[in-house]
Design an enzyme around this catalytic site. Structure first.
Site, short mmCIF file in Angstrom:
data_model
loop_
_atom_site.label_atom_id
_atom_site.label_comp_id
_atom_site.label_asym_id
_atom_site.label_seq_id
_atom_site.Cartn_x
_atom_site.Cartn_y
_atom_site.Cartn_z
N GLU A 19 -1.79 2.87 -2.01
CA GLU A 19 -3.12 2.24 -2.11
C GLU A 19 -3.53 2.17 -3.59
O GLU A 19 -3.19 3.05 -4.38
CB GLU A 19 -4.14 2.99 -1.25
CG GLU A 19 -4.27 4.48 -1.54
CD GLU A 19 -5.31 4.81 -2.57
OE1 GLU A 19 -6.03 3.91 -2.96
OE2 GLU A 19 -5.35 5.97 -3.01
N PRO A 20 -4.22 1.09 -3.96
CA PRO A 20 -4.46 0.87 -5.39
C PRO A 20 -5.70 1.59 -5.96
O PRO A 20 -5.83 1.69 -7.17
CB PRO A 20 -4.65 -0.64 -5.46
CG PRO A 20 -5.18 -1.02 -4.12
CD PRO A 20 -4.69 -0.02 -3.14
N MET A 24 -13.18 -7.14 11.78
CA MET A 24 -11.85 -7.41 11.22
C MET A 24 -11.66 -8.89 10.91
O MET A 24 -11.07 -9.26 9.91
CB MET A 24 -10.78 -6.93 12.18
CG MET A 24 -10.37 -5.50 11.90
SD MET A 24 -8.91 -5.05 12.76
CE MET A 24 -9.49 -4.85 14.43
N CYS A 30 -13.06 10.93 -2.31
CA CYS A 30 -13.30 11.37 -0.93
C CYS A 30 -12.09 12.13 -0.36
O CYS A 30 -12.24 12.91 0.58
CB CYS A 30 -13.67 10.19 -0.05
SG CYS A 30 -12.50 8.85 -0.17
N ALA A 82 -17.46 -13.05 15.68
CA ALA A 82 -17.86 -12.40 14.42
C ALA A 82 -17.51 -10.92 14.41
O ALA A 82 -18.32 -10.08 14.08
CB ALA A 82 -19.36 -12.60 14.23
N SER A 122 -1.29 9.78 -1.88
CA SER A 122 -2.49 9.27 -1.21
C SER A 122 -2.33 9.27 0.30
O SER A 122 -1.21 9.32 0.82
CB SER A 122 -2.77 7.84 -1.67
OG SER A 122 -3.03 7.83 -3.03
#
Lengths: 423, 274
Positions: free
Chosen positions: A113-114, A192, A51, A189, A108
């Protein structure tokens, strides 16, 4: 014909989302739609389409970038003039460096980020499956994976959380250590809060209580987390049993007050409590943090933690870049050495052929030699060629050690001196 | 039999290597170096144990040098640290204990020949219990002290929303640090009590009175009271966190004062070096 590595791509810095969407190649990765044709000009190719970036890596003759851009644009029903303003082109050592930086997540959007490494591996598997890669890209991509691993092992670029939910779980670990013997209470709810609860669950939290104003929704959520739904009105009575409390209701007033905490701590025998207040306006009275063994983090505190972690990742990126530079130099050495291989091979083959011819000629004049004497003579001839080849080989490799300035000239010189191009 | 001088040099080398690895491992946040530090500390401990078994201190009852006493304390510290490391699965304790043992060995070397003459009237096995139990107690308090200091440093950062970074990031969670401190102090109290009672018993047999007003006695009784408060509140009132950590640090500081200042600088029955 000299091979060159080309990397042509666009990413979140050079192209807006709609442009990235327009030129995405994520659905162009099978044998029929693969936009780059491997032929006499391009020998190997590889496509990474995520993306945030689309990148084409290719091995070919000089100046294939136009061909690649044309093929890419035409595969997407566009023209190269439309695509060109958004693309970057890297060649040779710059292409290697860019690939290593991408694999190590230094390029990135979220530093460290993995996901990118997994995406790169997936794209590579596809290219191998379609037989689009060859010896150079195979080696290059495997090296990129090992560089990424080295960066992750030797720096802390990916060690600190950069999302609210991860930051909350990291803090919980800092307070409680292992999560296995602890329990959490999820109040409300929010997305996050749910994510944080999910991360707690993944880290082995023993029990999750869910308190929601709408009990049925709370029960749904509890089911998803393998937890226990509790009535919202009785929520405070579960505080004593919960070590981690994540709150994200839409309440306009605090629902947990500092005055309640003293008695709860007494019930808990002063075991620590960690409150995570993700709600705006806040659900938990800020004075709760004044109690010993009670820790309260609201959304701003967690954002600050993330910001600091991001700065830390930036610092670690400097270390990571050094590793990348080091590995780029190693790979470049290998690549340049690869250029020398045909000349080295020709030189060895030629000298050994001459040695064998001369040996055969000599043996005809020495008919009384037994087998062991013949073998000794042969060994001597081979040793002699190896010794004689040593200096020209060092000359070739030495030129490569001197940053390859006259690599082609030296190869040409050796070929001329030893007459290696004669059929 | 290895002479005290040679064995001191060998153990000094082991603890020096262990300390260097501990320092570089901690600052460089390198697990392998920390494990290396633990291995050297354990090797030093085993070597010292073999020496003890082979009668290194065979004249224990009739008299021991000041240096040997300090080396014995190092042995007890590593013994307690090894047990704590195995039981609590935290190498932090061994890593931090190695430099303490190195310091003890450094201090011990000039005093290897300075004998402590124990009056024949108290040359009993009670004397061994007195020293042994107090050394175990002091070693446990050292472990509690290390954990409490670490706890306070990390807890302060978490409470004030500051990032736990660098060396602190490699330490156990604050709950685990509090647990280590808790177990150590709860175990230290009975050992300290036994050690103190032994002392009173000798004092009584030697001077006809359990308490003679000696500075060491006064300081020791004060430490015992503090330790008793900590023990009671930890067990009965479930004290956790900052309060017990601060009290632990105070108790250990007093113990150090008693061990170093009272034993060396004050006019006391225990001031051996003077």
């Amino acid at each position: 014909m000299e091979n060159e590595i080309f990397l042509i791509g666009l990413n979140h810095r050079t192209a807006e989302l709609h442009i990235r969407e327009q030129f995405s190649l994520s659905s162009y990765c099978d044998s029929d739609t693969w936009p780059i044709k491997n032929d006499q000009v391009i020998y190997e190719s590889f496509i990474l389409s995520t993306c945030n970036r689309v990148e084409i890596l290719a091995i070919g003759n000089k100046d294939v970038e136009n061909l690649i851009i044309d093929s890419w644009a035409s595969a997407k029903g566009s023209t190269s003039s439309e695509l060109r303003p958004y693309v970057y082109i890297y060649k040779g050592i710059d292409a290697i460096k860019h690939l290593f930086s991408v694999a190590s997540s230094l390029d990135s959007m979220v530093l460290g980020e993995p996901q990118i490494l997994g995406q790169l591996k997936k794209a590579y598997r596809k290219a191998v499956e379609l037989q689009k890669t060859g010896s150079i890209l195979n080696r290059l991509l495997h090296k990129a994976f090992s560089v990424a691993k080295r960066v992750r092992t030797e720096t802390s670029i990916a060690s600190s959380a950069v999302s609210i939910s991860y930051a909350a779980v990291e803090l919980a670990k800092r307070i409680f250590g292992e999560m296995h013997s602890h329990s959490a209470l999820l109040i409300g709810a929010g997305e996050m809060a749910e994510l944080a609860a999910l991360h707690l669950l993944q880290n082995g939290i023993q029990k999750i209580y869910v308190a929601n104003r709408t009990f049925s929704k709370g029960r749904e959520l509890a089911l998803a987390f393998n937890g226990i739904a509790v009535p919202f009105e009785k929520m405070t009575s579960y505080l004593g049993e919960s070590d981690i409390i994540i709150s994200s209701t839409g309440s306009q007033e605090p629902i947990i007050h500092a005055k309640d905490i003293e008695s709860i701590l007494s019930i808990r025998k002063n075991r620590p409590m960690f409150f995570i207040d993700i709600a705006v306006p806040r659900d938990i009275d800020p004075d709760v943090n004044t109690f010993d063994n009670v820790y309260l983090y609201d959304i701003d505190d967690l954002k600050e933690v993330i910001e600091e972690n991001m700065n830390n990742r930036q610092e670690e990126a400097t270390k990571a870049e050094k590793i990348v530079d080091e590995e780029v130099a190693f790979f470049n050495d290998w690549l340049r050495n690869l250029e020398l291989q045909p000349t080295i091979l020709s030189l060895i083959q030629r000298t050994e052929r001459i040695a064998h011819e001369e040996l055969d000629h000599t043996l005809k004049h020495l008919p009384n030699l037994d087998e062991s004497q013949k073998e000794a003579l042969e060994r001597m001839m081979i040793a002699l060629t190896h010794k004689l080849n040593h200096s020209p080989l060092m000359f070739l490799k030495g030129s490569h050690m001197r940053k390859n300035k006259n690599n082609a000239e030296r190869i040409s010189l050796i070929r001329q001196v030893f007459d290696l191009d004669r059929q | 039999m290895t002479s005290p001088e040679v064995s001191t040099i060998i153990l000094f080398i082991f603890y020096t290597v262990s300390t260097i690895l501990a320092i570089f491992g901690t600052i460089g946040r390198n697990k392998k170096l920390k494990y290396g530090s633990c291995i050297f500390a354990v090797v030093a401990f085993l070597f010292q144990t073999i020496l003890l078994i082979n009668g290194f201190h065979k004249n224990f009852i009739s008299g021991l040098s000041v240096g040997a006493y300090l080396q014995m304390l190092a042995w007890f510290i590593i013994l307690c640290s090894i047990i704590a490391t195995i039981k609590l699965k935290q190498i932090l304790l061994l890593v931090f204990s190695a430099p303490v043992c190195l310091i003890l060995f450094m201090i011990s070397s000039p005093f290897l020949k300075l004998m402590i003459n124990i009056p024949s009237t108290i040359k009993t096995s009670f004397y061994m219990f007195h020293i042994g139990s107090l050394y175990i107690s002091l070693s446990l308090m050292l472990i509690a002290f290390i954990s409490s200091i670490s706890f306070l440093l990390i807890e302060k950062r978490i409470k004030h929303k500051a990032r736990v970074k660098g060396v602190l990031a490699d330490l156990p969670s604050i709950s685990n640090l509090d647990k280590i401190s808790y177990i150590s102090t709860v175990l230290a109290f009975p050992f300290y009590t036994v050690g103190l009672l032994n002392g009173f018993f000798w004092s009584s047999s030697l001077f006809g009175s359990a308490i003679s007003g000696d500075p060491k006695e006064i300081v020791s009784i004060f430490i015992w009271f503090c330790l008793a408060i900590l023990f009671h509140n930890r067990i009965a009132k479930s004290w956790k966190g900052k309060k017990p950590a601060k009290l632990t640090i105070l108790i250990f500081s007093l113990s150090l004062f008693s061990f170093i200042i009272v034993n060396t600088a004050m006019n006391s029955f225990h001031s051996f070096i003077r």
